[in-house]
Design an enzyme around this catalytic site. Structure first.
Site, PDB file in Angstrom:
ATOM      1  N   SER A 197       0.765  -1.254   0.000  1.00  0.00           N
ATOM      2  CA  SER A 197       0.000   0.000   0.000  1.00  0.00           C
ATOM      3  C   SER A 197       0.787   1.291   0.000  1.00  0.00           C
ATOM      4  CB  SER A 197      -0.922  -0.032   1.213  1.00  0.00           C
ATOM      5  OG  SER A 197      -0.202  -0.475   2.354  1.00  0.00           O
ATOM      6  N   CYS A 198       2.071   1.274  -0.311  1.00  0.00           N
ATOM      7  CA  CYS A 198       2.815   2.540  -0.294  1.00  0.00           C
ATOM      8  C   CYS A 198       2.554   3.302  -1.590  1.00  0.00           C
ATOM      9  CB  CYS A 198       4.314   2.255  -0.144  1.00  0.00           C
ATOM     10  SG  CYS A 198       5.317   3.721  -0.381  1.00  0.00           S
ATOM     11  N   CYS A 208     -24.899  24.796  15.480  1.00  0.00           N
ATOM     12  CA  CYS A 208     -24.529  25.894  16.393  1.00  0.00           C
ATOM     13  C   CYS A 208     -23.673  25.389  17.543  1.00  0.00           C
ATOM     14  CB  CYS A 208     -25.775  26.592  16.918  1.00  0.00           C
ATOM     15  SG  CYS A 208     -26.926  25.468  17.717  1.00  0.00           S
TER      16      CYS A 208
END
Lengths: 417, 424
Positions: free
Chosen positions: A137-138, A384
């Protein structure tokens, strides 16, 4: 005396004194570094990926993402696998195992053919590693037979996992790329090929920034740049999602998971554990702050366990998984409108702006008094609450059930920091 | 052992932000709705907007916001009593402490200079001429607004250098000379002409000025130092604050060295005198008739003076200045409690107890108030003489630089509407 709980855990049949490991990267790439890390308290090491291919690195090779002057929110690198010879790396592994026999050593490897994977597996087994991690997976490896493209190719993952597993008695981990839609496919392929565990995630393919004077993304290497791997706090949400996907996938039941991606604090660590990881790997946090960050991870997890009455990590590994469901399964019968503590409010009006511009115009603003007031238009979205800069001023109020829905007790979050 | 600040007289005392620390400070800003800081700036410098620009990485936009509102933005960044204006209003105070608005403003105006920005532009030429008398903040603000609108403006200044209190009053540790020069340089680029060493009422009469110009603006300062009627007040070594500060600034501090200085007063000017005396090497004591809490000085200035190691004695009123061979050798004061007595050795006694207008000899027809200030119509800054306007310290009795900027701007608009009205 400072509180210290038993954080030991078995992972792939190997006992780790705590789940915190260096991930395969520059932070664990030679003897002195690994020794310092282990002395600092790290539970184990995933050594920098060893390959037959020897890297020839660029300069510079990193970039960071800042947020309002807060550096290192995300980190990009262009580094490849180890730039040292196989012999030198193997000697290093031997020496670490000799001097730190009780600290597990995970050897990360990457080959470009079944033959190379086999060869590497044999060599690191010989050198005394406890576990092997296959690096599928690099993103910086450029060939089709090495790098993160391998991790998206089910055939290659299965084949390389098999070649590695068959060449060693050690348990094998397959390290997954996040640069795909579903992680379950390649993970299953790896297990079918003989891997015993999945580690995730490797870095995310990225362009962190573009130099607007040089018209080039960063890092700038002789006027050019390349897509590189993104890591650090910014990718933790992506990592947690993949960990949960793996943990909830039926066909992977019982497969142990090592969690990687943006772990800096004990809380990050606990989150990965709650979603099913039983081993944890860290690089970017160390690149920024050094090995010492493990001290607060160990202490922080200990205090968390003390507060919750947990005696072992096993008591809470995966504990949040049952509460992760599909969005279609969520309770849509009620809303939790907010309440605003006008006395503690400092009158910045940020809630008013966000509610008006991005939500439901449910906050009225008294310009004279500089105070917001919630109206009955509030739908309980809590934008909010997330925008408010003062702790505890905006909190969920009374639960209201929608018309015609059955009232019943509901669980909501009430503690915000 | 306690730490004493050894800030040199000619060096700016407050450290500037770097782009990174400025961003960190801007990130503390809550980016309020209807920002109260902006409502609190007399000159409308709009910190809420320029800090938001810093936060969203638009420093050039921030510089435009400041400069368009406040032609002395770089000066005000350094000398404004922010703790009583924008920073007092800051919502962040409700959490911990206000945003350092003055320092951020300084960062932006410093960046403006680094970028070589020329924000203010001369408007399309209008065939009207205005004379501004005095070159302090109020005249500079008025002249800049008029020039930006295309009017021809000439500033008359009696002193050899322009800037008024900026040049001859405020100490270099708070306001370096280069900053004043830069701000005046920008105003010159707008086409404003400066006639220095020209005193109206002496070198040129107000009547002559009126006949040469379409309008006249009086932006006079308060250069009459107040001295109390005390025994020994004529001794050598007794100064009024304005004389002391302008002599210090004129000579770069070289001519005013003393062993022991006593400063009388509790306002910003007293603080400026005290830091000057201390920075020039004197053992310095401030004597004030009321308490620290009552002192009108800006908190930041009081802190700065304290950090230099200046002593404070409160609730004493001067009673006598002692002399020897015509020179000051001591100072006596009486406690406001009616009993305490104070006697200090001193070779310098500086009174910073307020300033008065110099006797305004411009014209017998110019109507003055009871306090000998220029009387104006509050609505349009007009004086008793047609076509003559006034604002600033000689009208309001002495306020802040930012107040002068605000008044200079409104006076400029009043003059413009007078001139356009006249044209109809």
């Amino acid at each position: 005396m400072a509180l210290k709980k038993d954080l030991s855990i078995n992972y792939l049949g190997v006992k780790f004194e705590n789940p915190f490991c260096l991930s395969s990267s520059p932070v664990g790439s030679d003897y002195d570094m690994c020794a310092k890390a282990l002395e600092a308290g790290w539970g184990g090491i995933v050594f920098k990926t060893i390959g037959i291919f020897i890297a020839d690195e660029v300069s510079p090779r990193f970039d960071i993402v800042n947020k309002e002057g807060h550096p290192f929110v995300g980190f990009k690198n262009l580094e490849q696998i180890s730039d040292k010879s196989v012999e030198a790396n193997l000697k290093c592994i031997e020496k670490i195992k000799k001097n730190f026999p009780h600290k597990p050593m995970i050897a990360s490897v990457m080959g470009s053919s079944p033959e190379e994977w086999k060869q590497l597996a044999e060599m690191v087994t010989q050198a005394g590693a406890d576990i092997i991690e296959c690096n599928f997976s690099c993103p910086q490896m450029t060939s089709h037979t090495m790098g993160s493209d391998v991790g998206t190719n089910l055939e290659l993952v299965r084949e390389y996992s098999r070649a590695t597993s068959q060449a060693t008695k050690l348990p094998v981990i397959a390290k997954m790329t996040p640069n795909l839609t579903n992680i379950e496919g390649p993970a299953l392929a790896a297990i079918e090929g003989g891997a015993k565990s999945i580690s995730a995630i490797n870095t995310v393919k990225s362009i962190t920034s573009v130099d607007t004077d040089l018209f080039c993304s960063v890092p700038v290497v002789d006027g050019k740049s390349a897509i590189g791997g993104y890591s650090g706090a910014a990718i933790k949400p992506i990592a947690l999602r993949f960990i949960a996907n793996l943990a909830q996938y039926d066909k992977l039941k019982g497969v142990e998971i090592s969690g990687i991606g943006g772990i800096e604090t004990w809380r990050d660590a606990v989150e990965f554990l709650l979603l099913g990881a039983r081993n944890l790997q860290v690089t970017t946090g160390i690149m920024q702050y050094g090995y010492r960050i493990v001290e607060d991870m160990i202490s922080g997890v200990s205090h968390y366990m003390d507060e919750k009455g947990f005696n072992s990590l096993e008591d809470f590994i995966g504990k949040a998984l049952t509460n992760l469901t599909g969005a279609d399964n969520l309770n849509r019968d009620y809303k939790a409108p907010v309440k605003i503590n006008a006395e503690a409010c400092i009158g910045c009006g940020r809630c008013y702006i966000s509610c008006y511009d991005a939500a439901h115009q449910a906050i009225d603003w008294d310009g004279e008094k500089r105070r917001p007031a919630v109206s009955d238009r509030c739908v309980g979205c809590h934008l909010c609450l997330n925008v408010c800069p003062v702790q505890g001023v905006i909190l969920p109020g009374e639960i209201e059930f929608k018309e015609g829905r059955t009232k019943r007790p509901v669980t909501i979050k009430t503690k915000y920091e | 052992m306690s730490t004493v600040n050894k800030a040199p007289y000619l060096e700016e005392a407050v450290q500037p932000f770097t782009p990174r620390t400025a961003m960190e400070e801007a990130a503390r800003c809550l980016l309020c709705h209807e920002p109260p800081c902006s409502d609190s700036c007399p000159a409308g410098t709009n910190p809420g907007k320029f800090i938001r620009s810093i936060r969203f990485r638009n420093v050039k936009g921030a510089a435009e916001t400041i400069r368009e509102a406040n032609v002395l933005g770089g000066v005000c960044a350094r000398v404004c009593p922010t703790d009583k204006l924008c920073e007092e209003a800051c919502s962040r105070t409700g959490i911990d402490r206000p945003i350092e608005i003055g320092r951020l403003q300084r960062f932006v105006t410093d960046q403006e200079k680094i970028f070589g920005m020329e924000i203010l532009k001369k408007g399309p030429a209008k065939n009207k001429k205005i004379a501004c008398v005095g070159s302090g903040p109020v005249s500079l603000a008025c002249a800049a607004a008029l020039a930006a609108a295309g009017y021809q403006v000439v500033i008359y200044e009696q002193k050899p250098e322009p800037g008024g209190v900026l040049t001859y009053g405020i100490i270099p540790s708070r306001l370096p000379k280069e900053v004043v020069e830069q701000e005046i340089g920008r105003i010159k680029k707008l086409g404003v002409e400066f006639k220095l060493g020209a005193k109206i009422g002496r070198d040129l009469s107000l009547e002559a000025l009126k006949s040469q110009f379409d309008a006249v603006f009086l932006g006079l300062g308060l250069w009459g130092g107040k001295l109390p009627a005390l025994e020994g007040i004529d001794l050598k070594g007794v100064y009024s604050a304005v004389d002391y500060l302008s002599q210090a600034k004129d000579s770069g501090g070289r001519e005013l060295a003393a062993e022991r200085a006593v400063i009388i007063g509790g306002g910003d000017v007293a603080m400026d005198c005290a830091s000057t005396a201390k920075q020039l090497g004197a053992k310095t004591t401030i004597v004030y008739r009321r308490t620290l809490e009552d002192a009108p000085a800006n908190a930041a200035e009081v802190k700065f003076v304290q950090s230099l190691g200046v002593g404070f004695i409160f609730q004493f009123t001067p009673s006598k200045i002692l002399g020897k061979d015509g020179k000051v050798c001591g100072f006596e004061a009486k406690g406001t409690d009616g009993e305490s007595e104070l006697r200090l050795k001193a070779d310098q006694v500086i009174f910073a107890i307020g300033q008065a207008p110099e006797e305004i000899l411009l014209s017998e027809k110019l109507e003055l108030t009871d306090k000998k200030l220029i009387k104006i119509n509050d609505e349009n800054h007009s004086t008793s003489l047609k076509g003559v306007f006034a604002a600033g310290d000689a009208v309001n009795g002495g306020k802040t630089v930012v107040q002068a900027v605000a008044e200079g701007k409104t006076a400029a608009f009043a003059i413009m509407s007078y001139l356009t009205g006249e044209a109809k």
